[in-house]
Design a protein around this motif. Sequence first.
Motif, PDB file in Angstrom:
ATOM      1  N   THR A  49       0.850  -1.189   0.000  1.00 52.46           N
ATOM      2  CA  THR A  49       0.000   0.000   0.000  1.00 52.46           C
ATOM      3  C   THR A  49       0.885   1.238   0.000  1.00 52.46           C
ATOM      4  OG1 THR A  49      -1.754  -1.166   1.162  1.00 52.46           O
ATOM      5  CG2 THR A  49      -1.844   1.240   1.189  1.00 52.46           C
ATOM      6  N   ARG A  50       0.952   1.892  -1.133  1.00 57.07           N
ATOM      7  CA  ARG A  50       1.695   3.137  -1.274  1.00 57.07           C
ATOM      8  C   ARG A  50       0.724   4.298  -1.134  1.00 57.07           C
ATOM      9  NH1 ARG A  50       6.750   1.736  -0.312  1.00 57.07           N
ATOM     10  NH2 ARG A  50       7.393  -0.030  -1.570  1.00 57.07           N
ATOM     11  N   ALA A  51       1.266   5.482  -0.869  1.00 57.98           N
ATOM     12  CA  ALA A  51       0.437   6.670  -0.693  1.00 57.98           C
ATOM     13  C   ALA A  51       0.851   7.706  -1.731  1.00 57.98           C
ATOM     14  CB  ALA A  51       0.588   7.219   0.719  1.00 57.98           C
ATOM     15  N   ARG A  52      -0.030   7.946  -2.688  1.00 50.68           N
ATOM     16  CA  ARG A  52       0.260   8.929  -3.740  1.00 50.68           C
ATOM     17  C   ARG A  52      -0.296  10.281  -3.317  1.00 50.68           C
ATOM     18  NH1 ARG A  52      -2.644  10.119  -8.418  1.00 50.68           N
ATOM     19  NH2 ARG A  52      -3.877   8.245  -8.162  1.00 50.68           N
ATOM     20  N   TYR A  53       0.558  11.298  -3.287  1.00 51.45           N
ATOM     21  CA  TYR A  53       0.177  12.634  -2.826  1.00 51.45           C
ATOM     22  C   TYR A  53      -0.873  13.239  -3.755  1.00 51.45           C
ATOM     23  CZ  TYR A  53       0.695  17.517  -1.403  1.00 51.45           C
ATOM     24  OH  TYR A  53       0.462  18.796  -0.972  1.00 51.45           O
ATOM     25  N   LEU A  54      -1.950  13.748  -3.167  1.00 45.41           N
ATOM     26  CA  LEU A  54      -3.006  14.394  -3.944  1.00 45.41           C
ATOM     27  C   LEU A  54      -3.003  15.906  -3.772  1.00 45.41           C
ATOM     28  CD1 LEU A  54      -6.004  11.957  -3.345  1.00 45.41           C
ATOM     29  CD2 LEU A  54      -4.489  12.076  -5.321  1.00 45.41           C
ATOM     30  N   GLY A  55      -2.588  16.397  -2.592  1.00 47.30           N
ATOM     31  CA  GLY A  55      -2.555  17.831  -2.353  1.00 47.30           C
ATOM     32  C   GLY A  55      -3.053  18.185  -0.966  1.00 47.30           C
ATOM     33  N   PRO A  56      -2.952  19.468  -0.629  1.00 49.96           N
ATOM     34  CA  PRO A  56      -3.407  19.906   0.694  1.00 49.96           C
ATOM     35  C   PRO A  56      -4.922  20.019   0.739  1.00 49.96           C
ATOM     36  CG  PRO A  56      -2.615  21.771  -0.564  1.00 49.96           C
ATOM     37  CD  PRO A  56      -2.345  20.543  -1.400  1.00 49.96           C
ATOM     38  N   ALA A  57      -5.429  20.008   1.955  1.00 49.77           N
ATOM     39  CA  ALA A  57      -6.867  20.238   2.146  1.00 49.77           C
ATOM     40  C   ALA A  57      -7.160  21.713   1.898  1.00 49.77           C
ATOM     41  CB  ALA A  57      -7.271  19.840   3.561  1.00 49.77           C
ATOM     42  N   ALA A  58      -8.382  22.012   1.492  1.00 49.93           N
ATOM     43  CA  ALA A  58      -8.779  23.403   1.263  1.00 49.93           C
ATOM     44  C   ALA A  58      -8.719  24.175   2.579  1.00 49.93           C
ATOM     45  CB  ALA A  58     -10.177  23.457   0.666  1.00 49.93           C
ATOM     46  N   TYR A 105      -3.731  11.870   0.470  1.00 47.13           N
ATOM     47  CA  TYR A 105      -2.984  10.894  -0.316  1.00 47.13           C
ATOM     48  C   TYR A 105      -3.958   9.825  -0.802  1.00 47.13           C
ATOM     49  CZ  TYR A 105       1.314  12.816   1.723  1.00 47.13           C
ATOM     50  OH  TYR A 105       2.337  13.638   2.101  1.00 47.13           O
ATOM     51  N   LYS A 106      -3.634   9.207  -1.924  1.00 47.95           N
ATOM     52  CA  LYS A 106      -4.453   8.111  -2.431  1.00 47.95           C
ATOM     53  C   LYS A 106      -3.742   6.795  -2.156  1.00 47.95           C
ATOM     54  CE  LYS A 106      -7.015   6.499  -6.441  1.00 47.95           C
ATOM     55  NZ  LYS A 106      -7.417   6.780  -7.812  1.00 47.95           N
ATOM     56  N   ALA A 107      -4.428   5.868  -1.481  1.00 54.82           N
ATOM     57  CA  ALA A 107      -3.858   4.562  -1.189  1.00 54.82           C
ATOM     58  C   ALA A 107      -3.833   3.726  -2.454  1.00 54.82           C
ATOM     59  CB  ALA A 107      -4.673   3.859  -0.106  1.00 54.82           C
ATOM     60  N   GLU A 115      -6.836  -3.537   8.021  1.00 50.22           N
ATOM     61  CA  GLU A 115      -7.087  -2.313   8.782  1.00 50.22           C
ATOM     62  C   GLU A 115      -8.243  -1.542   8.153  1.00 50.22           C
ATOM     63  OE1 GLU A 115      -6.627  -0.459  12.077  1.00 50.22           O
ATOM     64  OE2 GLU A 115      -4.988  -1.818  11.599  1.00 50.22           O
ATOM     65  N   GLY A 116      -8.818  -2.098   7.079  1.00 45.36           N
ATOM     66  CA  GLY A 116      -9.943  -1.451   6.412  1.00 45.36           C
ATOM     67  C   GLY A 116      -9.533  -0.425   5.379  1.00 45.36           C
ATOM     68  N   ILE A 117      -8.258  -0.394   5.003  1.00 49.41           N
ATOM     69  CA  ILE A 117      -7.778   0.548   3.991  1.00 49.41           C
ATOM     70  C   ILE A 117      -7.593  -0.218   2.690  1.00 49.41           C
ATOM     71  CG2 ILE A 117      -5.904   2.095   3.311  1.00 49.41           C
ATOM     72  CD1 ILE A 117      -5.443   2.649   6.281  1.00 49.41           C
ATOM     73  N   CYS A 118      -8.332   0.195   1.672  1.00 49.96           N
ATOM     74  CA  CYS A 118      -8.347  -0.515   0.391  1.00 49.96           C
ATOM     75  C   CYS A 118      -7.681   0.319  -0.697  1.00 49.96           C
ATOM     76  CB  CYS A 118      -9.785  -0.836  -0.022  1.00 49.96           C
ATOM     77  SG  CYS A 118     -10.658  -1.882   1.161  1.00 49.96           S
ATOM     78  N   ASP A 119      -7.335  -0.341  -1.767  1.00 44.01           N
ATOM     79  CA  ASP A 119      -6.783   0.327  -2.940  1.00 44.01           C
ATOM     80  C   ASP A 119      -7.770   1.369  -3.440  1.00 44.01           C
ATOM     81  OD1 ASP A 119      -6.625   0.011  -6.269  1.00 44.01           O
ATOM     82  OD2 ASP A 119      -4.716   0.208  -5.246  1.00 44.01           O
ATOM     83  N   GLY A 120      -7.315   2.611  -3.600  1.00 40.37           N
ATOM     84  CA  GLY A 120      -8.180   3.679  -4.090  1.00 40.37           C
ATOM     85  C   GLY A 120      -8.747   4.574  -3.003  1.00 40.37           C
ATOM     86  N   ASP A 121      -8.602   4.204  -1.725  1.00 38.47           N
ATOM     87  CA  ASP A 121      -9.095   5.043  -0.635  1.00 38.47           C
ATOM     88  C   ASP A 121      -8.290   6.341  -0.549  1.00 38.47           C
ATOM     89  OD1 ASP A 121     -10.940   3.129  -0.011  1.00 38.47           O
ATOM     90  OD2 ASP A 121      -9.952   2.450   1.830  1.00 38.47           O
ATOM     91  N   VAL A 125      -4.121  12.986   6.086  1.00 37.77           N
ATOM     92  CA  VAL A 125      -2.928  13.026   6.918  1.00 37.77           C
ATOM     93  C   VAL A 125      -2.836  14.397   7.575  1.00 37.77           C
ATOM     94  CG1 VAL A 125      -0.405  12.958   6.870  1.00 37.77           C
ATOM     95  CG2 VAL A 125      -1.729  11.341   5.496  1.00 37.77           C
ATOM     96  N   ASP A 126      -2.734  14.420   8.907  1.00 37.56           N
ATOM     97  CA  ASP A 126      -2.580  15.671   9.649  1.00 37.56           C
ATOM     98  C   ASP A 126      -1.140  15.746  10.145  1.00 37.56           C
ATOM     99  OD1 ASP A 126      -2.595  17.818  11.380  1.00 37.56           O
ATOM    100  OD2 ASP A 126      -4.585  17.374  12.179  1.00 37.56           O
TER     101      ASP A 126
END
Length: 199
Positions: A49-58, A105-107, A115-121, A125-126
């Motif tokens: 499970t990698r985490a691809r950065y999507l950007g900051p929260a608004a 981030y996109k899993a 742990e309930g974290i699936c591909d695409g979730d 991150v704080d």
Amino acid sequence: MWVVLVRASLMGSLREGSGNKPLQLNPSPAVRQAQARVRSMLQNLLIETRARYLGPAAQDPAPLSRPISAVRIQLGFPSPAEDFQDDEIDLNRVLVRNPAATYMYKAEGWSMLHEGICDGDILLVDRSVTAHDGDIVVASWDGNQPACKVLRVAVDHIELHSRNPHFQPIVLSPGTEVEVFAVVGVARQMRRGGGRGLF
């Protein structure tokens, strides 16, 4: 897993020393296609499970208020529900508690499946939250792509554990520079027609 059944009358001819050539079973195209699909599914389950950065929260998003029912949802046998609304919630405030320090981030992968974290979730991150032993984190070290793991802090090193028995822990040697940020939420958009599941 596919099992090919052979009639008992043929089994005698397969015994050692029988003098017969081994029985050659050629699966049909449908069976070969199904076998290839199963192999592909098993390989997908073995993706870290990698985490691809999507950007900051608004920073100042418009309120996204939605009604919330006062009736609790039963996860077992359904009971008659009362039809009334209790209040409204702002989904931005529920999911993002500290906008200035929250990033998304996109899993990608299945190593955190249990742990309930699936591909695409979507992982929230704080960076203002201090990660502790046992927390779910996004970690990056030695120029690697960030990974979503469970943080384990030992006396002289850090370990990153998966929540899938097919993955070994990542043990970082003492002195490894690692950035660790706490995952404070997971967002998932359900797809209709069973498109969200493993198979």
